[in-house]
Design a protein around this motif. Sequence first.
Motif, PDB file in Angstrom:
ATOM      1  N   GLN A   9       0.826  -1.201   0.000  1.00  0.00           N
ATOM      2  CA  GLN A   9       0.000   0.000   0.000  1.00  0.00           C
ATOM      3  C   GLN A   9       0.859   1.249   0.000  1.00  0.00           C
ATOM      4  OE1 GLN A   9      -3.538   0.006  -0.216  1.00  0.00           O
ATOM      5  NE2 GLN A   9      -2.941   2.101  -0.776  1.00  0.00           N
ATOM      6  N   ARG A  10       1.972   1.204   0.732  1.00  0.00           N
ATOM      7  CA  ARG A  10       2.877   2.363   0.744  1.00  0.00           C
ATOM      8  C   ARG A  10       3.482   2.588  -0.642  1.00  0.00           C
ATOM      9  NH1 ARG A  10       7.948   3.417   0.659  1.00  0.00           N
ATOM     10  NH2 ARG A  10       8.571   1.211   0.681  1.00  0.00           N
ATOM     11  N   LEU A  11       3.925   1.496  -1.287  1.00  0.00           N
ATOM     12  CA  LEU A  11       4.471   1.611  -2.633  1.00  0.00           C
ATOM     13  C   LEU A  11       3.427   2.150  -3.599  1.00  0.00           C
ATOM     14  CD1 LEU A  11       6.504  -1.726  -2.945  1.00  0.00           C
ATOM     15  CD2 LEU A  11       7.428   0.589  -2.751  1.00  0.00           C
ATOM     16  N   LEU A  12       2.196   1.640  -3.479  1.00  0.00           N
ATOM     17  CA  LEU A  12       1.130   2.089  -4.356  1.00  0.00           C
ATOM     18  C   LEU A  12       0.864   3.580  -4.164  1.00  0.00           C
ATOM     19  CD1 LEU A  12      -1.157   1.488  -6.383  1.00  0.00           C
ATOM     20  CD2 LEU A  12      -2.611   0.926  -4.423  1.00  0.00           C
ATOM     21  N   LEU A  15       3.601   5.634  -5.860  1.00  0.00           N
ATOM     22  CA  LEU A  15       3.488   5.622  -7.320  1.00  0.00           C
ATOM     23  C   LEU A  15       2.300   6.460  -7.783  1.00  0.00           C
ATOM     24  CD1 LEU A  15       4.237   1.835  -7.899  1.00  0.00           C
ATOM     25  CD2 LEU A  15       5.708   3.737  -8.587  1.00  0.00           C
ATOM     26  N   GLU A  16       1.194   6.355  -7.065  1.00  0.00           N
ATOM     27  CA  GLU A  16       0.019   7.157  -7.424  1.00  0.00           C
ATOM     28  C   GLU A  16       0.315   8.646  -7.278  1.00  0.00           C
ATOM     29  OE1 GLU A  16      -3.792   4.283  -6.457  1.00  0.00           O
ATOM     30  OE2 GLU A  16      -2.928   5.469  -4.822  1.00  0.00           O
ATOM     31  N   ALA A  17       1.090   9.003  -6.257  1.00  0.00           N
ATOM     32  CA  ALA A  17       1.436  10.408  -6.051  1.00  0.00           C
ATOM     33  C   ALA A  17       2.243  10.950  -7.229  1.00  0.00           C
ATOM     34  CB  ALA A  17       2.218  10.573  -4.754  1.00  0.00           C
ATOM     35  N   LEU A  18       3.142  10.126  -7.775  1.00  0.00           N
ATOM     36  CA  LEU A  18       3.933  10.557  -8.935  1.00  0.00           C
ATOM     37  C   LEU A  18       3.028  10.862 -10.122  1.00  0.00           C
ATOM     38  CD1 LEU A  18       6.943   8.062  -8.818  1.00  0.00           C
ATOM     39  CD2 LEU A  18       6.985  10.501  -8.259  1.00  0.00           C
ATOM     40  N   LEU A  19       1.989  10.055 -10.305  1.00  0.00           N
ATOM     41  CA  LEU A  19       1.066  10.271 -11.416  1.00  0.00           C
ATOM     42  C   LEU A  19       0.138  11.453 -11.169  1.00  0.00           C
ATOM     43  CD1 LEU A  19       0.138   6.530 -12.028  1.00  0.00           C
ATOM     44  CD2 LEU A  19       1.217   8.024 -13.715  1.00  0.00           C
ATOM     45  N   ARG A  37       9.880   0.288 -11.725  1.00  0.00           N
ATOM     46  CA  ARG A  37      10.951  -0.697 -11.920  1.00  0.00           C
ATOM     47  C   ARG A  37      11.668  -0.967 -10.595  1.00  0.00           C
ATOM     48  NH1 ARG A  37      16.337   1.225 -14.101  1.00  0.00           N
ATOM     49  NH2 ARG A  37      17.669  -0.614 -13.896  1.00  0.00           N
ATOM     50  N   ASP A  38      11.976   0.090  -9.847  1.00  0.00           N
ATOM     51  CA  ASP A  38      12.649  -0.084  -8.556  1.00  0.00           C
ATOM     52  C   ASP A  38      11.748  -0.793  -7.547  1.00  0.00           C
ATOM     53  OD1 ASP A  38      14.855   1.182  -9.575  1.00  0.00           O
ATOM     54  OD2 ASP A  38      14.336   3.149  -8.758  1.00  0.00           O
ATOM     55  N   SER A  39      10.467  -0.396  -7.532  1.00  0.00           N
ATOM     56  CA  SER A  39       9.540  -0.948  -6.546  1.00  0.00           C
ATOM     57  C   SER A  39       9.309  -2.442  -6.743  1.00  0.00           C
ATOM     58  CB  SER A  39       8.201  -0.205  -6.622  1.00  0.00           C
ATOM     59  OG  SER A  39       8.376   1.169  -6.344  1.00  0.00           O
ATOM     60  N   ARG A 191       1.937 -11.131  -5.809  1.00  0.00           N
ATOM     61  CA  ARG A 191       1.828  -9.858  -5.088  1.00  0.00           C
ATOM     62  C   ARG A 191       2.251  -8.696  -5.978  1.00  0.00           C
ATOM     63  NH1 ARG A 191       4.979 -10.463   0.440  1.00  0.00           N
ATOM     64  NH2 ARG A 191       4.345  -8.277   0.556  1.00  0.00           N
ATOM     65  N   GLU A 192       3.304  -8.887  -6.758  1.00  0.00           N
ATOM     66  CA  GLU A 192       3.756  -7.824  -7.663  1.00  0.00           C
ATOM     67  C   GLU A 192       2.726  -7.581  -8.764  1.00  0.00           C
ATOM     68  OE1 GLU A 192       8.579  -8.500  -7.159  1.00  0.00           O
ATOM     69  OE2 GLU A 192       7.429  -9.742  -8.546  1.00  0.00           O
ATOM     70  N   GLN A 193       2.090  -8.642  -9.185  1.00  0.00           N
ATOM     71  CA  GLN A 193       1.036  -8.510 -10.187  1.00  0.00           C
ATOM     72  C   GLN A 193      -0.145  -7.736  -9.604  1.00  0.00           C
ATOM     73  OE1 GLN A 193       0.064 -12.197 -12.076  1.00  0.00           O
ATOM     74  NE2 GLN A 193      -1.788 -11.419 -13.027  1.00  0.00           N
ATOM     75  N   ARG A 194      -0.469  -8.011  -8.342  1.00  0.00           N
ATOM     76  CA  ARG A 194      -1.561  -7.284  -7.685  1.00  0.00           C
ATOM     77  C   ARG A 194      -1.247  -5.798  -7.584  1.00  0.00           C
ATOM     78  NH1 ARG A 194      -1.627 -11.265  -3.547  1.00  0.00           N
ATOM     79  NH2 ARG A 194      -0.920  -9.676  -2.065  1.00  0.00           N
ATOM     80  N   LEU A 195       0.019  -5.466  -7.323  1.00  0.00           N
ATOM     81  CA  LEU A 195       0.391  -4.058  -7.193  1.00  0.00           C
ATOM     82  C   LEU A 195       0.210  -3.325  -8.518  1.00  0.00           C
ATOM     83  CD1 LEU A 195       1.538  -1.804  -5.415  1.00  0.00           C
ATOM     84  CD2 LEU A 195       3.830  -2.528  -6.104  1.00  0.00           C
TER      85      LEU A 195
END
Length: 374
Positions: A9-12, A15-19, A37-39, A191-195
């Motif tokens: 959720q933190r990673l998401l 990433l959403e903030a960047l967009l 890519r890093d995440s 899990r990466e696919q879910r993200l």
Amino acid sequence: MIRLNSEEQRLLSDLEALLIEAEPGAESLPTVLGALRDSLKAERAVAYGVDVGPDRYHVSYSFSSGFPQEPGAIFEALDTFMSQRESPWGWYDPARPAPVQRNRALHFRSLKESEAQQMPLHDVPAYEVGRRLGWSESELAAQRERVNHRSGAVFRQLGMERMAFLRTLVCEGPALLGWVGLTREEPFTEREQRLLQALTPTLQRRLTMETRLRESGLMSTALEVAMEALGRAAWVVSGSGRVVHANSAGRVWLERGEPELAEQLKRGAQGVPCSGPLTLTPLRTTGLPAHYLAIDTGTASSAAARVQALAARWSLTARESEVLTHIVQGETNKAIAGRLGCAERTVEVHVTHLLAKAQVESRSALIARFFQSS
């Protein structure tokens, strides 16, 4: 509802903030690709768009992260591959991705594995993909062989034949906005696919906005051309009455600094009925406040008298006067030739003479001079 743990959720959120926080009009994908890519611990990331032409597909844009090749080389490789048009292209049709593939993160095996006659989708069995895409078993086998053969060239060119990849087709309805994907030698996890799946709606909103901005730039150019072709003074006015754009004839009125015109435009934009030969038409664009196209319809009725006066002032021949009449109405040389029953080359000669006699260098300057003359 996609369930993510606290770390995902933190990673998401990042990433959403960047967009979301990227400036309107700024391409957000390059930054997001690097962060994604890093995440997801990918080796490479790429995104591209597709223009579907009548004869072939074109890559409209491409961004990449982690590739040893220059961005231009990646664009050229994708565009060359896509130009060999087949439908579907690869495992999807860029002109109209199947509903089962739209805005859905899918995990593919590497080319090396798929060449062993395995369907490259990890999360959907081969027979299920074929059924959802409407393919028979023989069509599915033929498509798998065709894709493996054709994909092999570009995968090997980009050094990705041993890499699995995770991708999402970001779509607005049936239209493809962008292909966004990541690659690495190790398979991606569920899990990466879910993200990536959870990020796709935000990608969809951002790419929709960027598409609209590109389209508005195109439409702005088209509107400018159309306004010049009106053959009369015209302006685009905001809801507050501010002139956003004017054609050549309209700029002449503005340069005169006529207060009555400014007041009429302001009142018209505020919904007060215009008096005199001024008309306002709403221009409606999703996400933008109301704007109006204002046209001085009186210029058309006075055009004949204006041509007659300028014919004497500029020493025009009768045929040059006729050509001038049609030019200020926004007609092309070809259309004028058809009206006058002469060759287009003859009209070009008359236009050259008109520019010289009016002491201007372009057609738009001639129209402006026409309406500027009292």
